[in-house]
Every structure is written in structure tokens, then in C-alpha cells.
Design a protein around this motif. Structure first.
Motif, mmCIF file in Angstrom:
data_model
loop_
_atom_site.group_PDB
_atom_site.id
_atom_site.type_symbol
_atom_site.label_atom_id
_atom_site.label_comp_id
_atom_site.label_asym_id
_atom_site.label_seq_id
_atom_site.Cartn_x
_atom_site.Cartn_y
_atom_site.Cartn_z
ATOM 1 N N PRO A 28 0.768 -1.295 -0.108
ATOM 2 C CA PRO A 28 -0.176 0.018 0.020
ATOM 3 C C PRO A 28 0.982 1.193 -0.107
ATOM 4 O O PRO A 28 2.011 1.283 0.605
ATOM 5 C CB PRO A 28 -0.781 -0.131 1.203
ATOM 6 C CG PRO A 28 -1.017 -1.627 1.628
ATOM 7 C CD PRO A 28 0.489 -2.132 0.963
ATOM 8 N N ASP A 29 0.457 2.580 -0.614
ATOM 9 C CA ASP A 29 1.129 3.585 -0.660
ATOM 10 C C ASP A 29 1.405 4.064 0.614
ATOM 11 O O ASP A 29 2.251 4.898 0.707
ATOM 12 C CB ASP A 29 0.267 4.680 -1.535
ATOM 13 C CG ASP A 29 -0.116 4.064 -3.140
ATOM 14 O OD1 ASP A 29 0.982 3.527 -3.409
ATOM 15 O OD2 ASP A 29 -0.840 4.841 -3.398
ATOM 16 N N SER A 30 0.546 3.663 1.493
ATOM 17 C CA SER A 30 0.806 4.285 2.799
ATOM 18 C C SER A 30 2.123 4.029 3.623
ATOM 19 O O SER A 30 2.549 4.700 4.435
ATOM 20 C CB SER A 30 -0.384 4.032 3.635
ATOM 21 O OG SER A 30 -0.426 2.597 4.012
ATOM 22 N N TYR A 31 2.507 2.799 3.049
ATOM 23 C CA TYR A 31 4.147 2.459 3.486
ATOM 24 C C TYR A 31 5.161 3.497 3.315
ATOM 25 O O TYR A 31 6.091 3.210 3.849
ATOM 26 C CB TYR A 31 4.331 1.271 3.101
ATOM 27 C CG TYR A 31 3.506 -0.179 3.599
ATOM 28 C CD1 TYR A 31 2.133 -0.106 4.051
ATOM 29 C CD2 TYR A 31 4.069 -1.285 3.869
ATOM 30 C CE1 TYR A 31 1.524 -0.716 4.616
ATOM 31 C CE2 TYR A 31 3.400 -2.369 4.451
ATOM 32 C CZ TYR A 31 2.054 -2.296 4.757
ATOM 33 O OH TYR A 31 1.341 -3.169 5.549
ATOM 34 N N CYS A 32 5.126 4.152 1.929
ATOM 35 C CA CYS A 32 5.935 5.167 1.445
ATOM 36 C C CYS A 32 5.644 6.325 1.770
ATOM 37 O O CYS A 32 6.676 7.183 1.968
ATOM 38 C CB CYS A 32 6.129 4.811 0.163
ATOM 39 S SG CYS A 32 6.856 3.247 -0.292
ATOM 40 N N GLY A 33 4.487 6.772 2.088
ATOM 41 C CA GLY A 33 3.834 8.233 2.194
ATOM 42 C C GLY A 33 4.326 8.938 0.948
ATOM 43 O O GLY A 33 4.168 8.606 0.036
ATOM 44 N N SER A 34 4.850 10.098 1.258
ATOM 45 C CA SER A 34 5.463 10.981 0.307
ATOM 46 C C SER A 34 6.960 11.161 0.315
ATOM 47 O O SER A 34 7.568 12.101 -0.573
ATOM 48 C CB SER A 34 4.822 12.560 0.552
ATOM 49 O OG SER A 34 5.196 13.186 1.649
ATOM 50 N N SER A 35 7.496 10.201 0.824
ATOM 51 C CA SER A 35 8.781 9.955 0.966
ATOM 52 C C SER A 35 9.613 9.626 -0.235
ATOM 53 O O SER A 35 8.774 8.643 -0.938
ATOM 54 C CB SER A 35 9.446 9.191 2.099
ATOM 55 O OG SER A 35 11.005 9.249 2.302
ATOM 56 N N SER A 36 10.808 10.157 -0.632
ATOM 57 C CA SER A 36 11.457 9.505 -1.826
ATOM 58 C C SER A 36 12.736 8.800 -1.477
ATOM 59 O O SER A 36 13.531 8.232 -2.272
ATOM 60 C CB SER A 36 11.749 10.830 -2.678
ATOM 61 O OG SER A 36 13.070 11.537 -2.022
ATOM 62 N N THR A 37 12.536 8.367 -0.119
ATOM 63 C CA THR A 37 13.890 7.535 0.342
ATOM 64 C C THR A 37 13.161 6.321 1.171
ATOM 65 O O THR A 37 12.032 6.030 0.959
ATOM 66 C CB THR A 37 14.658 8.310 1.748
ATOM 67 O OG1 THR A 37 13.605 8.778 2.517
ATOM 68 C CG2 THR A 37 15.185 9.729 1.199
ATOM 69 N N VAL A 38 14.075 5.513 1.549
ATOM 70 C CA VAL A 38 13.673 4.252 2.335
ATOM 71 C C VAL A 38 12.933 4.474 3.493
ATOM 72 O O VAL A 38 13.416 5.226 4.242
ATOM 73 C CB VAL A 38 14.756 3.279 2.343
ATOM 74 C CG1 VAL A 38 14.223 2.240 3.028
ATOM 75 C CG2 VAL A 38 15.509 2.946 0.990
ATOM 76 N N VAL A 39 11.698 4.016 3.430
ATOM 77 C CA VAL A 39 10.810 4.116 5.030
ATOM 78 C C VAL A 39 10.855 2.534 5.763
ATOM 79 O O VAL A 39 10.700 1.477 4.931
ATOM 80 C CB VAL A 39 9.467 4.546 4.561
ATOM 81 C CG1 VAL A 39 8.842 4.617 5.858
ATOM 82 C CG2 VAL A 39 9.348 6.064 3.653
ATOM 83 N N VAL A 40 11.145 2.661 6.833
ATOM 84 C CA VAL A 40 11.444 1.503 7.653
ATOM 85 C C VAL A 40 9.919 1.462 8.436
ATOM 86 O O VAL A 40 9.440 2.313 9.037
ATOM 87 C CB VAL A 40 12.384 1.311 8.397
ATOM 88 C CG1 VAL A 40 12.484 -0.050 9.513
ATOM 89 C CG2 VAL A 40 13.495 1.329 7.544
ATOM 90 N N VAL A 41 9.174 0.128 8.279
ATOM 91 C CA VAL A 41 7.686 0.163 9.001
ATOM 92 C C VAL A 41 7.763 -1.283 9.574
ATOM 93 O O VAL A 41 7.706 -2.267 8.848
ATOM 94 C CB VAL A 41 6.533 0.216 8.024
ATOM 95 C CG1 VAL A 41 5.319 0.053 8.859
ATOM 96 C CG2 VAL A 41 6.812 1.722 7.321
ATOM 97 N N ASN A 42 8.001 -1.285 10.949
ATOM 98 C CA ASN A 42 7.839 -2.684 11.617
ATOM 99 C C ASN A 42 9.167 -3.525 11.312
ATOM 100 O O ASN A 42 8.913 -4.774 10.958
ATOM 101 C CB ASN A 42 6.633 -3.527 11.329
ATOM 102 C CG ASN A 42 5.487 -2.733 12.013
ATOM 103 O OD1 ASN A 42 5.491 -2.001 13.192
ATOM 104 N ND2 ASN A 42 4.100 -2.806 11.549
ATOM 105 N N GLY A 43 10.216 -3.066 11.053
ATOM 106 C CA GLY A 43 11.507 -3.659 10.775
ATOM 107 C C GLY A 43 11.510 -3.992 9.075
ATOM 108 O O GLY A 43 12.521 -4.620 8.909
#
Length: 119
Positions: free
Chosen positions: A54-69
Motif C-alpha cells: 500500500p502507498d501508505s507504507y511509503c507516504g510522500s517520501s523519496s527515501t527508504v521508509v522502515v515500518v515494523n522492521g
């Protein structure tokens, strides 16, 4: 009456074809090109594809996002089967409008970006 040389006819034809190609490029090239982004798991599958999340895992970031490891990021311009994205690039393109497959605009086209001071 003077006859035109074949050289001037060839040059005239080349000019006409070039002018037509430029005109077609200007008319058909969009002012604000669009690129589709897919939010994916950062770690690729064995075949090189990335699992779409889902898009919500990335948000509006252009970098790597860590969610729950787990790490997530956008892949741009990939082909997607819905579950996996193949190809594309992990480098965010500039000067284009980037939208997700769900229709969310991530980045608008044009030059520059969000401004801010370093103070």
C-alpha cells in the motif's frame, strides 16, 4: 528556365522532414510528463521484481521508509502486475509529475521543489 540540381532538392526534402519531426515532437510531447510510482518492499524478489505494498507504507517520501522492521520505497516507471513491479528505477526522476497507481500525486512536475532554509 533553370533546372534545380538534385542536391538542392535533397537538401529541401531533408529540411522539410526535419521541420515536420520537430513539429510532431512539440505537439505530441506533454508539457508536464507523468511517471507512475509503485510503493514496494525495498528488498527485491529472486527474479528482481519488487512486492507492491500500500502507498501508505511509503507516504510522500523519496527515501527508504522502515515500518515494523521492513524497508519500503517507491520504484518509478515500472510495469506492474498488481502484486509485483518489474523494471523501473529507484531514483526519483525530476521535472515530472509522479503519481501512484491509486492516483495519489507524490511530486508535481517542474523545476525546484519544497524550499527551506538551513538555519
Amino acid at each position: 528556365m533553370r533546372r534545380k540540381s538534385s542536391r538542392s532538392i535533397v537538401l529541401g526534402a531533408a529540411f522539410t522532414v526535419t521541420a515536420a519531426a520537430i513539429l510532431i515532437a512539440v505537439v505530441t510531447y506533454p508539457d508536464d510528463p507523468e511517471v507512475v510510482a509503485d510503493c514496494v518492499e525495498a528488498t527485491p524478489q529472486p527474479d528482481g521484481s519488487h512486492l507492491v505494498v500500500p502507498d501508505s507504507y511509503c507516504g510522500s517520501s523519496s527515501t527508504v521508509v522502515v515500518v515494523n522492521g521492513s524497508s519500503y520505497q517507491y520504484v518509478y516507471g515500472a510495469t506492474s502486475s498488481g502484486r509485483y513491479a518489474r523494471g523501473g528505477t529507484l531514483v526519483r526522476p525530476t521535472g515530472v509529475t509522479i503519481t501512484t497507481r491509486s492516483g495519489t500525486t507524490v511530486v508535481r512536475g517542474g523545476f525546484g521543489g519544497r524550499g527551506g532554509s538551513g538555519s
